[in-house]
Design a protein around this motif. Structure first.
Motif, PDB file in Angstrom:
ATOM      1  N   SER A 115     -10.008 -10.737   4.594  1.00  0.00           N
ATOM      2  CA  SER A 115     -10.717 -11.995   4.834  1.00  0.00           C
ATOM      3  C   SER A 115      -9.726 -13.055   5.272  1.00  0.00           C
ATOM      4  O   SER A 115      -8.737 -13.317   4.578  1.00  0.00           O
ATOM      5  N   CYS A 116      -9.946 -13.635   6.441  1.00  0.00           N
ATOM      6  CA  CYS A 116      -9.229 -14.833   6.891  1.00  0.00           C
ATOM      7  C   CYS A 116      -7.710 -14.698   6.761  1.00  0.00           C
ATOM      8  O   CYS A 116      -7.036 -15.592   6.262  1.00  0.00           O
ATOM      9  N   GLY A 117      -7.146 -13.574   7.193  1.00  0.00           N
ATOM     10  CA  GLY A 117      -5.698 -13.422   7.200  1.00  0.00           C
ATOM     11  C   GLY A 117      -5.128 -12.726   5.990  1.00  0.00           C
ATOM     12  O   GLY A 117      -3.973 -12.298   6.010  1.00  0.00           O
ATOM     13  N   LEU A 118      -5.895 -12.597   4.919  1.00  0.00           N
ATOM     14  CA  LEU A 118      -5.436 -11.874   3.734  1.00  0.00           C
ATOM     15  C   LEU A 118      -6.067 -10.490   3.693  1.00  0.00           C
ATOM     16  O   LEU A 118      -7.226 -10.313   4.062  1.00  0.00           O
ATOM     17  N   VAL A 119      -5.286  -9.508   3.229  1.00  0.00           N
ATOM     18  CA  VAL A 119      -5.769  -8.138   3.081  1.00  0.00           C
ATOM     19  C   VAL A 119      -5.537  -7.713   1.642  1.00  0.00           C
ATOM     20  O   VAL A 119      -4.458  -7.912   1.085  1.00  0.00           O
ATOM     21  N   CYS A 120      -6.568  -7.137   1.046  1.00  0.00           N
ATOM     22  CA  CYS A 120      -6.513  -6.695  -0.346  1.00  0.00           C
ATOM     23  C   CYS A 120      -6.486  -5.170  -0.385  1.00  0.00           C
ATOM     24  O   CYS A 120      -7.248  -4.513   0.329  1.00  0.00           O
ATOM     25  N   PHE A 121      -5.587  -4.605  -1.200  1.00  0.00           N
ATOM     26  CA  PHE A 121      -5.460  -3.161  -1.361  1.00  0.00           C
ATOM     27  C   PHE A 121      -5.705  -2.782  -2.823  1.00  0.00           C
ATOM     28  O   PHE A 121      -5.283  -3.485  -3.733  1.00  0.00           O
ATOM     29  N   MET A 122      -6.363  -1.635  -3.042  1.00  0.00           N
ATOM     30  CA  MET A 122      -6.558  -1.096  -4.388  1.00  0.00           C
ATOM     31  C   MET A 122      -6.352   0.414  -4.351  1.00  0.00           C
ATOM     32  O   MET A 122      -6.877   1.100  -3.473  1.00  0.00           O
ATOM     33  N   ASP A 123      -5.580   0.927  -5.322  1.00  0.00           N
ATOM     34  CA  ASP A 123      -5.302   2.355  -5.331  1.00  0.00           C
ATOM     35  C   ASP A 123      -6.571   3.149  -5.617  1.00  0.00           C
ATOM     36  O   ASP A 123      -7.504   2.656  -6.251  1.00  0.00           O
TER      37      ASP A 123
ATOM     38  N   ILE B 253       0.833  -1.198   0.000  1.00  0.00           N
ATOM     39  CA  ILE B 253       0.000   0.000   0.000  1.00  0.00           C
ATOM     40  C   ILE B 253       0.876   1.260   0.000  1.00  0.00           C
ATOM     41  O   ILE B 253       1.903   1.318   0.678  1.00  0.00           O
ATOM     42  N   GLU B 254       0.460   2.257  -0.759  1.00  0.00           N
ATOM     43  CA  GLU B 254       1.238   3.484  -0.914  1.00  0.00           C
ATOM     44  C   GLU B 254       0.624   4.680  -0.203  1.00  0.00           C
ATOM     45  O   GLU B 254       1.307   5.660   0.067  1.00  0.00           O
ATOM     46  N   SER B 255      -0.656   4.624   0.081  1.00  0.00           N
ATOM     47  CA  SER B 255      -1.334   5.743   0.734  1.00  0.00           C
ATOM     48  C   SER B 255      -2.490   5.215   1.567  1.00  0.00           C
ATOM     49  O   SER B 255      -3.078   4.172   1.249  1.00  0.00           O
ATOM     50  N   SER B 256      -2.826   5.950   2.627  1.00  0.00           N
ATOM     51  CA  SER B 256      -3.893   5.495   3.520  1.00  0.00           C
ATOM     52  C   SER B 256      -5.277   5.651   2.906  1.00  0.00           C
ATOM     53  O   SER B 256      -6.255   5.153   3.462  1.00  0.00           O
TER      54      SER B 256
END
Length: 408
Positions: A136-144, A126-129
């Protein structure tokens, strides 16, 4: 408050690096008159019993355990231990909450409710907040939040990550919502991106499209494209029981400010109007709504609007969708003393959850409130090391499950 500990002091890579063999015993002599023999107690334990004992440690302590000696390092880095640790129902790991320190910097602090401690924590990718986040279940997904073409799936504990291919559909959408779902049995996951774009020249109609990524095929598919009349999508969606729920917002002509539509991901449907046929009114007039999956049940945390001024928040409630996915059951309302404890609480706020834990955070304060769905208990977290530096500073964060065995 206990001093904050930097998570980077105990990186996951410590587990898999070489640790010198510790001596199991030593002889000491005192003027050659007395000899005392000391030994390590764990040398008396077989590996399976020692492994069982170590699974009761908090997850942060696993990193320390991996640096004790070569034997412990081999145990805690084995795949069998990682699996047993995550499945240990006697010492469950409650979901953590990550709080960003600023609106520009993606670094922040992670809160462990088991030992009531904050850790300095750096997120991968991740580049920005202001990026979109789903977990979900230990995985985190980020999208700009700019072109919305950078999508990463990561395990924030192990720092493993993968960048997904760019999803189909328009880049220049007006609104987007991100959600993720992990299938632990198949060791696979799905990522959903819901895009909402105004029909040119018509504010009343909005085009909504649903795009789904499968880790098994490593491809995106466009599951549905529809035009909503009087409604638009926003930034809230969640996958629950293989059903994608999308929070929609009225653009005029409705008595409701918000509504919920659902798409069964097990079936393929591309016919127009299918989404609005699944329309579910919200339980009351909400200033905002936050969707979350708690043990495969859809839960909404919403700001309750005043009767005469529905855009002004007077409280916060928690509801669960029951009755075959059509009826709302009120779980709890935030007691007034906690509601007032946020100080200046905006009509919108951050809230996310997992398992039986719900977190609520005001955008205007680093205060963090927890709600236990099972015990129906509200509690403040330990005070976060983040402090407010200027009046307009905003705070936000998200919930995730700390897991060692899951990989993107």
């Amino acid at each position: 408050m206990e001093a904050e500990t930097s998570w980077t002091t105990y990186p996951y890579s410590y587990i898999t690096t070489y640790v010198p063999e510790a001596e199991s015993y030593s002889d000491h002599s005192d003027d050659d008159e007395t000899k005392v023999q000391t030994f390590s107690m764990d040398s008396l334990l077989p590996n399976d019993l020692l492994e069982r004992i170590l699974t009761f440690l908090p997850i942060a302590s696993i990193f320390r355990a991996g640096t004790v000696c070569k034997r412990w390092n081999e145990i805690v880095s084995s795949q069998r231990f990682l699996s047993n640790f995550s499945n240990n129902n006697s010492a469950p790991q409650s979901p953590w909450y990550f709080m960003f320190t600023s609106t520009d910097d993606p670094s922040g602090y992670a809160y462990d409710p088991v030992i009531k401690k904050w850790y300095g924590f750096d997120l991968p990718c991740i580049e920005s907040s202001n990026w979109f986040v789903a977990s979900s279940c230990g995985l985190v997904c980020f999208m700009d939040n700019d072109c919305r073409n950078k999508i990463y799936v990561s395990n924030p504990i192990t720092k493993q990550w993968r960048r997904l291919t760019e999803p189909p559909g328009h880049r220049s959408t007006d609104y987007a919502a991100l959600s993720a779902s992990v299938n632990r049995a198949k060791q696979s996951y799905s990522v959903s991106v819901v895009k909402s774009k105004q029909v040119q020249g018509d504010f009343f109609q909005w085009e909504l499209s649903v795009h789904l990524y499968s880790s098994e095929t490593m491809t995106w598919t466009t599951r549905l494209t529809d035009v909503l009349a009087g409604w638009r999508g926003g930034d809230e969606s969640v996958i629950c029981g293989n059903v994608l729920y999308i929070l929609i917002y009225s653009t005029g002509g409705s008595d409701h400010r918000h509504g919920l539509i659902a798409l069964n991901l097990s079936t393929i449907s591309s016919s127009n109007g299918v989404l609005m046929r699944s329309f579910i009114p919200m339980p009351c007039s909400l200033t905002c709504g936050r969707l979350m999956n708690l043990k495969e049940k859809l839960v909404v945390v919403g700001g309750i609007g005043k009767q005469d001024r529905p855009d002004i928040i007077k409280g916060i409630g928690v509801w669960c969708l029951n009755g075959g996915g059509r009826e709302w059951q009120e779980v709890a309302r935030m007691p007034q003393r906690f509601f007032q404890g946020f100080g200046e609480l905006d009509d919108v706020f951050a809230s996310s959850g997992s398992d039986d834990m719900v977190y609520v955070q005001s955008y205007g304060s680093p205060a963090l409130l927890t709600f236990d769905m099972k015990l129906k208990c509200w509690k403040w977290s330990q005070k976060c090391p983040v402090s407010k530096k200027f009046p307009l500073q905003l705070f936000t964060g998200f919930c995730f499950e700390p897991r060692l065995e899951i990989a993107p």
